[in-house]
Structure formats: C-alpha cells, structure tokens
Design an enzyme around this catalytic site. Structure first.
Site, mmCIF file in Angstrom:
data_model
loop_
_atom_site.group_PDB
_atom_site.id
_atom_site.type_symbol
_atom_site.label_atom_id
_atom_site.label_comp_id
_atom_site.label_asym_id
_atom_site.label_seq_id
_atom_site.Cartn_x
_atom_site.Cartn_y
_atom_site.Cartn_z
ATOM 1 N N CYS A 51 0.534 -1.479 0.279
ATOM 2 C CA CYS A 51 -0.047 0.142 0.291
ATOM 3 C C CYS A 51 0.974 1.217 -0.201
ATOM 4 C CB CYS A 51 -0.580 0.013 1.374
ATOM 5 S SG CYS A 51 -2.404 -1.715 0.317
ATOM 6 N N HIS A 101 19.323 -1.005 -2.621
ATOM 7 C CA HIS A 101 18.222 -0.445 -2.916
ATOM 8 C C HIS A 101 17.166 -1.906 -2.479
ATOM 9 C CE1 HIS A 101 13.960 2.384 -2.821
ATOM 10 N NE2 HIS A 101 13.882 1.769 -2.996
#
Lengths: 450, 273
Positions: A51, A101
């Site tokens: 989300c 990342h």
C-alpha cells in the site's frame, strides 16, 4: 551484459493522492507480470506492490527502452491518465544502486515504520508470483534469494525489529511486560474513538479474545463490539466492568477524569490485587494520574507512551546504521558475483584453474621421477599444456559465442558451477546454498506448496 | 582434599557469577550456557568436598556453622541448576549466582570449632529435619532473587523510566508465578522440617520446645512465611508479595547467622548437648 534496474515509487517519493491509487491497484487481481512477453527490452521482471510502495525490478539490455516500457506498464497498472506527470514521483535505480535499494527494502530500512516485519513477507509473495509467471531467471533469482538472506542477517544481527514505534504497539509491548502472554487477558474499551479502535485491533492481533466495550452512544458501541467480537456494557457501569478485566483502554471526550483514585483503590482490594493496566489515550486525560500510585496498577497516558516510542526510535536509528552497513557489505559481495558473469573473467578463471591443476600435477610427477633429463621434462610440460588447451578449446569458443546473446548470464553462471570456479572465495554471493539461504529456500518452497 | 575441592567449587561459582554478570549486558545464549556449565562443575566439586568431609566425620557434615552454610549453598546451587534447566529463565542466573558465592565465602567466616560428637546428630531424623529445611530455604532464596527481579521490573514499569535491565527481565507475571511455585513448595517443606525438629527434640530431650534461640527465630520466620503464603493465596499476588519474599529470606539469613554467631543453643556449638 544487461542492466539491473529498480523503478518505483514509495511513501517518500509520491504524495498521498497517488499512493491512494496504488492502494486500489494493490488489490486488483491483475498482475502486471503477465505483460512480460509483450515487453521487448525487458528480460526478467519482479513486481512488488504494497500500500505504500510499488516497485518493478527488472533486467534489460537497453536501459532507456526498457525503462520506458516499464513506466508505461506502471501507468496502466495504477490507472494514471497519460497527462499525469509520472516522472517526478518515480525513482529509478540502476545496477548496484538497484541491488542496494532492494536489500534496504527487504530489511525494512526503507519502510515508513523502520524495521516493520511485513515487507519481507510481501517481497517473498512478489517473488513467488514471479516464479509462477516464470519471469525470473539467473540474475533476479539470485538477487532475490540474496535479498532474503540479507534481511535475515539484518534481523538476527541487529535489533531493528524489536522496538515498538507506534502508540498502540508500545501499549501492547508494555502489557506483555506486565502480563506475559495476552491470550487469556480481558480488555475493556471505554469510549470508542479511533485511537482506541486502533489499539484494540493491536491487542486482538496479539491474541486477546475477551473484550468489553462501554460507550455513551450505544450504536457505536455495538458497531465496535461487532468488529472485535466483544460484549457491551452500559457506559455508567464501566467501573464495575473494571472488576473483571486486566487492561483498560480509555479514550472518551470527557473534560474531567472519569476514573479517580478511590474508584480504583476500593476495587483493587476486591480484585485481590490482580494487576490492572490503564492505557489512557484521551486528551484531556480520562484517568487521574494519582491512580498510578496504587499497588499493582499501572497507568500510561499518551505522553508516557510517546516517551516509550521516542526511546525506541533513538534505538532504532542506531540499529538502522548497523543494518545499513550489512546492506552495503552484501551489495559489494553481489557485485563480485555479477562481475563474474561476464564472459572474459569466466574464461580467464577456467584457464587459470586448469593451469593450476596442471602445475600441481607436474610437480608431483617430477618429484617421483627423479631420473628425468631437462629435455624430457620440457616435453612433458609441452604435452600437458597442449592437452589442456585442446580440451578447453571448444568450451571457450562456446562461451565466447554465447557472450553475444541475452542468455549469457545463464551460461556463465552454469559454467562457473560446472567448473566450481568460485571455490576459493567461499564468502562471495555465489555461496548461496549455505545453511542460512538453504533455510530460506526451504521455507519458501513450503509456502509455494501451500 | 576436601579443602581443595571446596576452593575449586567456590572459584567455579565465582567464575559463573562473572559470566552471568556479563550475560546481563550481552544477551548471548553461549554466555549463559558456559556460566551454567561452570556452575554445574562447581556443584560437582562441592558435592565431592561434602562427601569427603562427611566420610571423615562419620556423619553428615553439619557439625560446624561453616559446614552447615556450605551444605546449604550446595542445596541452593543444585536447586537452582534443576530449576533453571526446566524453566529456561536465563536471566535468573545473574541474580542467583552472586548469592551462591556469598554463601560460600561467608561460610568461611563461620565458627569452625566442632561440636562434641553426639549420637543425636547421627539419627535419620536429623537428615530429614535438615534436608527439608535446607530445601525449603533454597526455594525461598530463589523466591528472594525472583522477588528482587520483580521489584526491579515493577519499578521500571511504574516509574516509566526504563533502565537497561528492562528489556532483559521477563514479564511481571512470569516472575510472580515462578516465585509463587517456589513458595508454595517451600512452605510445606519448611513446616515438615520444623515438625520433624520438634518431634525429634521430644524424642531425645523429652520436650519438643526448649526455648532454644534458634527455635524461637525459626518459628518467627515460619510465621513470616505463613503470612506470605496467606497473602498470596487469599489477598493476592504482586508487589507486596514480592516484598514479603525478600523480607522473609532476609529473616531466614538473620536466623541462621544469629543462631550460629551470636546466640548459644543446642543448634550451635555448646548448649544442651
């Protein structure tokens, strides 16, 4: 060789309106992975969507074309119109930055709540989907597995995950320190504010099964009771309901304290001093601070809980630095493995290995045959050298030919395993089948089976 | 030989204590395992020392204050080792091992003159009397340690200032229920120990109660623990119960030291015997 690219947006890069659309897209049943066959420039693809974040991890030969294709895919998936400027919300990491990342995401260093544990599960789901759609091959396969083991390392070597950083979570942690297991504990909700609901949800997630709701408006009480499978009591009799509960969550809008020292003191005696934990998240406070002076009664108001969180935040920041170090270290290890996938180093490594074996064997043989003349020795040297060269000739030509194609990493990786070229640096990313990773893979296979 | 064993045992307990103190600061299972094992080795040597001593004397080594305290330390350590292996409450070691060292070292300052050999002390009654009392006291000593841990943790939570031990200490509930079990088991043992004492006294001196100082003090501590058990069963658990456990064991220590160092009676050196 191609590039590893990570393109996406998260809570830092995109405003809430865009993220709301993400949340909707998150629930959609269509997985963008099925589009991979239509993408010309993208080789491997993993799609992670939560989300607060949507990320595409992919490998491609041509950086620009591949990225353009993925951007279009993202736009379609999230349902943004062509006029929406997408680029400003996006980050694009290439090669080692992408690896780093991904490791940060997996170890929850990039999460909104630092160290929260869900993200790893979500990443594993994303990987499982990619395996099902067959969109991962040599590089991303290795990279994802590495990401899982980095996350595991971060979790075991730092305590980034062990400090509560939200009010409700801090309250649950405190309750655990008082009551141990929470399964058989009873919670009383006084007032039905949003915060109260949030905290109650946390307690329910921790296994609390008995809840009671007392609220001035009965409709809201019933609504909440339904959600938490709780009982309701009239608001005026909450003091008596307090007799049988262990935890009291209070968040009414009252201007004066509704629970006073004497109310609790007299009831504690009847409770036979069973500990009572008050969580007062109302402002102004519902519970007289003096109540905390009673034996076996603990009162925490919103500021106290905030204090716990601040302490933990500080600790988490320290732990995050440790975790970042692990991520950097593992990124470098992964780089070593990536580099080894090029044709030239692989060929050099094969030649070196063969030459080393030849030299060692010659040394042993010469030591046993002491009567050899220099000419004879030279002849044996030339013989063995020629043998090695001829044996390796075809494999090397094969590798050089494959180096021009997209399947190169697959063949290089295979060759390395075939010749066991990484045996010396057992530390490297190649060593993926070690016990830590093995566990991960086992778990993963089990989840796949389910 | 027994002196060497005794010193080795004391050293082992000391090393284990250091290990457990390190464990307070560094949460590593290996430190706990090492400390626990060293303590076990200490207990083995300690057992050896007591057996040698008893063999020399021809009776259980209980003739001096020193021997008594050493025997008690042994019962305490063995009780702890067993409880620890069943509970896995590792941090308990950090609070228990210093007590063991204190018992061992203070047994050195106890009077060493041997009471005149007495047939009274060879009876099975004495072993029953001493055994149950020592086991009860060892359990009370554990409850004492748990009480201190409880009070510490309670203080952190109550005052909302979380010291470095806060994350290391278990929940109040855990501490309280283990202490509860120690006390609930210890109290009947203590009662049995006192009853056998009185019965034996009635047998040999034809009177169960002889106004021996230790008898009076023992009865006083029994009353303390009776109150404590009542408090736990009828009034409730929690902070007061933890305080009482700490207070009760302090009373036991005073009884023991008082009876052996200051007061005279048939439990110490001269007296009736």
């Amino acid at each position: 060789m191609g590039h590893i690219v990570l393109l996406g947006m998260n809570h830092k890069s995109a405003p809430v309106e865009i993220r709301e659309q993400l949340a909707v897209a998150c629930k959609s049943a269509v997985n963008p992975l099925h589009m991979l066959p239509h993408l010309k420039d993208v080789d491997e693809l993993v799609f992670l969507s939560t989300c607060n974040r949507v990320e595409f991890l992919y490998t491609c030969g041509n950086l620009k074309d591949g990225t353009d294709e993925i951007k279009e895919l993202l736009r379609v998936h999230v349902g943004l119109s062509a006029s929406t400027p997408l680029d400003s919300y996006l980050y694009v990491y290439e090669d080692l930055d992408a690896v780093q990342h991904l490791f940060q995401v997996a170890s929850s260093l990039d999460s909104m709540v630092l160290g929260e544990p869900q993200i790893l599960g979500q990443l594993k789901d994303a990987y499982r989907d990619a395996v099902e759609f067959r969109t991962v091959k040599t590089i991303l396969n290795r990279l994802l597995h590495k990401a899982f083991s980095v996350a595991k390392r971060v979790r075991t070597e730092t305590c980034i995950g062990s400090c509560a950083v939200s009010v409700s979570y801090a309250a649950v942690e405190l309750a655990r320190k008082i009551f141990g297991e929470l399964q058989d504990k009873k919670v009383l909700l006084i007032g039905a504010g949003e915060m109260c609901e949030l905290a109650a949800g946390h307690f329910m997630a921790q296994g609390v099964r008995h809840m009671t709701v007392a609220n001035r408006t009965i409709e809201r009480a019933v609504e909440l009771a339904k959600r938490f499978r709780a009982d309701t009591v009239p608001f005026d009799s909450f003091l008596d309901a307090m007799m049988n509960v262990d935890i009291v969550l209070s968040s009414t809008g009252a201007q004066e304290p509704i629970i006073c020292y004497e109310d609790v003191r007299t009831r504690m005696r009847k409770r036979r001093s069973k500990p009572l934990f008050f969580i007062d998240i109302a402002v102004p406070r519902d519970i007289d601070p003096k109540v905390n002076q009673i034996d076996n009664v603990y009162v925490y108001d919103i500021d106290d809980l905030q204090g716990v969180i601040d302490l933990n935040r500080e600790e988490r920041r320290k732990q995050a630095q440790l975790a970042q170090h692990i991520v950097d270290e593992e990124t470098i290890k992964f780089k070593t493995w990536l580099n080894s996938l090029n044709a030239v180093p692989t060929i050099v490594a094969i030649r070196e290995k063969a030459e080393m074996i030849r030299k060692n064997e010659l040394k042993k043989t010469f030591a046993q045959l002491s009567g050899l003349s220099d000419r004879e020795k030279e002849a044996i040297e030339v013989l063995t050298g020629a043998m090695i060269k001829k044996i390796l000739h075809d494999p090397i030509v094969f590798l050089k030919k494959k180096a021009q194609r997209g399947t190169q990493p697959l063949f290089m990786d295979f060759t390395q395993q075939l010749f066991n070229l990484q045996e010396d640096n057992s530390d490297s990313a190649m060593n993926c089948d070690g016990p830590v990773n093995g566990d991960d893979e086992d778990n993963f296979l089990q989840t796949l089976k389910k | 030989m027994e002196a060497v064993f005794f010193v080795v045992a004391t050293l082992c307990y000391l090393i284990a204590t250091v290990g457990y103190l390190v464990y307070l600061f560094r949460d590593q299972a290996s430190i706990h395992v090492a400390s626990w094992s060293i303590m076990l080795i200490g207990a083995v040597f300690h057992t050896g020392a007591i057996i040698f001593r008893s063999a020399n004397l021809g009776q259980l080594a209980l003739t001096t204050g020193q021997e008594a305290l050493s025997l008690f330390a042994w019962v305490f350590v063995v009780t702890y080792l067993i409880v620890q292996s069943r509970l896995q409450l590792r941090i308990l070691g950090s609070f228990v091992s210093p007590l063991a060292v204190i018992f061992m070292l203070s047994s050195e300052i106890m009077p060493t003159h041997i009471m005149p050999k007495s047939e009274f002390l060879k009876s099975g009654w004495v072993i029953l009397h001493v055994g149950s009392l020592f086991l009860a006291n060892a359990l009370f000593a554990l409850a004492f340690s748990l009480g201190i841990m409880y009070l510490l943790q309670e203080r952190y939570i109550k005052h909302k200032s979380f010291g470095f031990l806060y994350p290391r200490l278990p929940s109040l509930k855990t501490l309280d229920s283990i202490a509860h079990h120690c006390l609930i088991t210890g109290f009947p043992l203590m009662t049995a120990g006192l009853v056998t004492g009185f019965a034996y006294a009635a047998l040999v001196w034809h009177s169960p109660w002889n106004w021996d100082p230790k008898e009076i003090l023992s009865l006083a501590t029994w009353v303390v623990y009776a109150v404590l058990v009542h408090e736990r069963l009828a009034v409730g658990r929690g902070r007061r119960a933890a305080w009482l456990a700490v207070f009760g064991f302090t009373a036991i220590l005073l009884t023991f030291l008082g009876a052996n160092l200051i007061l005279k009676g048939h439990h110490s050196i001269s007296g009736k015997i």
